[in-house]
Design a protein around this motif. Sequence first.
Motif, PDB file in Angstrom:
ATOM      1  N   THR A   1      23.534   9.041  -5.148  1.00 28.16           N
ATOM      2  CA  THR A   1      22.593  10.152  -5.040  1.00 28.16           C
ATOM      3  C   THR A   1      21.205   9.482  -4.354  1.00 28.16           C
ATOM      4  O   THR A   1      20.882   9.822  -3.309  1.00 28.16           O
ATOM      5  N   THR A   2      21.035   8.194  -4.926  1.00 24.21           N
ATOM      6  CA  THR A   2      20.041   7.325  -4.400  1.00 24.21           C
ATOM      7  C   THR A   2      20.419   6.950  -2.785  1.00 24.21           C
ATOM      8  O   THR A   2      19.462   6.744  -2.029  1.00 24.21           O
ATOM      9  N   VAL A   3      21.688   6.666  -2.585  1.00 29.03           N
ATOM     10  CA  VAL A   3      22.064   6.239  -1.476  1.00 29.03           C
ATOM     11  C   VAL A   3      21.846   7.374  -0.461  1.00 29.03           C
ATOM     12  O   VAL A   3      21.477   7.258   0.964  1.00 29.03           O
ATOM     13  N   LEU A   4      22.091   8.507  -0.712  1.00 31.20           N
ATOM     14  CA  LEU A   4      22.022   9.943   0.069  1.00 31.20           C
ATOM     15  C   LEU A   4      20.786  10.242   0.245  1.00 31.20           C
ATOM     16  O   LEU A   4      20.576  10.581   1.404  1.00 31.20           O
TER      17      LEU A   4
ATOM     18  N   THR B   1       0.748  -1.222   0.078  1.00 34.46           N
ATOM     19  CA  THR B   1      -0.073   0.072   0.048  1.00 34.46           C
ATOM     20  C   THR B   1       0.845   1.038  -0.011  1.00 34.46           C
ATOM     21  O   THR B   1       2.065   1.123   0.468  1.00 34.46           O
ATOM     22  N   PRO B   2       0.289   2.407  -0.258  1.00 34.25           N
ATOM     23  CA  PRO B   2       1.131   3.699  -0.451  1.00 34.25           C
ATOM     24  C   PRO B   2       1.600   4.373   1.174  1.00 34.25           C
ATOM     25  O   PRO B   2       2.293   4.964   1.316  1.00 34.25           O
ATOM     26  N   LEU B   3       1.100   3.545   1.954  1.00 33.21           N
ATOM     27  CA  LEU B   3       1.333   3.798   3.336  1.00 33.21           C
ATOM     28  C   LEU B   3       2.997   3.462   3.774  1.00 33.21           C
ATOM     29  O   LEU B   3       3.395   3.931   4.573  1.00 33.21           O
ATOM     30  N   GLY B   4       3.455   2.461   2.943  1.00 36.44           N
ATOM     31  CA  GLY B   4       4.700   2.473   3.073  1.00 36.44           C
ATOM     32  C   GLY B   4       5.871   3.299   2.333  1.00 36.44           C
ATOM     33  O   GLY B   4       7.058   2.745   2.571  1.00 36.44           O
ATOM     34  N   SER B   5       5.388   4.558   1.944  1.00 31.42           N
ATOM     35  CA  SER B   5       6.330   5.284   1.169  1.00 31.42           C
ATOM     36  C   SER B   5       6.282   6.622   1.926  1.00 31.42           C
ATOM     37  O   SER B   5       5.096   7.221   2.052  1.00 31.42           O
ATOM     38  N   LEU B   6       7.236   7.241   1.928  1.00 34.50           N
ATOM     39  CA  LEU B   6       7.493   8.869   2.494  1.00 34.50           C
ATOM     40  C   LEU B   6       8.160   9.504   1.581  1.00 34.50           C
ATOM     41  O   LEU B   6       8.964   9.133   1.085  1.00 34.50           O
ATOM     42  N   PRO B   7       7.516  10.597   1.075  1.00 36.02           N
ATOM     43  CA  PRO B   7       8.592  11.840   0.386  1.00 36.02           C
ATOM     44  C   PRO B   7       9.912  11.805   0.985  1.00 36.02           C
ATOM     45  O   PRO B   7       9.772  12.229   2.295  1.00 36.02           O
ATOM     46  N   ALA B   8      10.819  12.078  -0.002  1.00 35.50           N
ATOM     47  CA  ALA B   8      12.207  11.999   0.603  1.00 35.50           C
ATOM     48  C   ALA B   8      12.753  13.347   0.201  1.00 35.50           C
ATOM     49  O   ALA B   8      12.398  14.265   0.544  1.00 35.50           O
ATOM     50  N   ILE B   9      13.390  13.256  -0.921  1.00 37.57           N
ATOM     51  CA  ILE B   9      14.024  14.662  -1.555  1.00 37.57           C
ATOM     52  C   ILE B   9      13.518  14.597  -3.014  1.00 37.57           C
ATOM     53  O   ILE B   9      13.823  13.781  -3.860  1.00 37.57           O
ATOM     54  N   GLY B  10      12.764  15.563  -3.667  1.00 34.45           N
ATOM     55  CA  GLY B  10      12.314  15.668  -5.043  1.00 34.45           C
ATOM     56  C   GLY B  10      11.651  14.368  -5.242  1.00 34.45           C
ATOM     57  O   GLY B  10      10.658  14.238  -4.491  1.00 34.45           O
TER      58      GLY B  10
END
Length: 203
Positions: free
Chosen positions: A174-177, A24-33
Motif C-alpha cells: 500500500t505504501t509503495v502504491l 522543512t515541511p516544504l519537502g512533503s506533499l499530501p498523497a492519499i489519505g
Amino acid sequence: MNKSTKNFTRFAILLAIEAVFCFTPLGSLPAIGPIVATLAMIPVVVTAHTMGVRAGGLMGFFAGLFSFIVWSFMPPNPALAFVFTPLYSFAGVSGGVRSLLICFVPRILVGVVAAAVYQALRHKPNVISYGVSGFLGSMMNTIFVMGGIYVFFGRSYAEALGVGFELLLGLIWTTVLTSGIPEAVISALTGIFVSSKLNKYFN
C-alpha cells in the motif's frame, strides 16, 4: 570560472535544496489519505541527470545522512525510528547497522540508478531518457527502504505499527502504491521538465 568550480557550485545549490526538502515541511506533499509523498529524491535525481553517477550517488548519500539526522534527533514517529537509526530501539530491538543500511543504501541507489539509466537512454526522447530514469531512480528508495524494513525488522515493525505480521506485506505494498508511485511520477516529471532544461543550459 573553471569546470570544477562550476560543478561544486551546482552541487552545493542542489544540496541546499535537498536540505530544505529534508528539514522543512516544504519537502512533503499530501498523497492519499494520511500518506505523504516526499520531494527529497528530486535533488538526487536532478544531480544524477546533470552530473552523473558519482555525483548522483553522493547526493543520495547526503539524502540518507539528512534522513538519519531527522530520525535520530527529531523523529516524526519515535516508535518507528529504530528502523532508520541505531540510536533508537523498540521492545528491545535496536536499529544497529541494519538501520543504517536502510537509511543510506536506498538513497545512494537513487542517484546511481537514475544516472546509469539516463546515460543508457540519453539518445532517446526526453520522456523516455529523463522520465524512465527519474521514475526508476525514485522507486529504488521506496522499494529498498520498505523491503529492508520487512526483511530486517518485519515483526518488530508490525508490532510498532500495532498490526499483525501477516498484514505487514499488504501495508508495505500500500505504501509503495500510494506514496512510492506518486514520488516516482514527480521525479519523472522533474527529469523531463527540469533536468532536461538544465542539461541544455549547461551544455
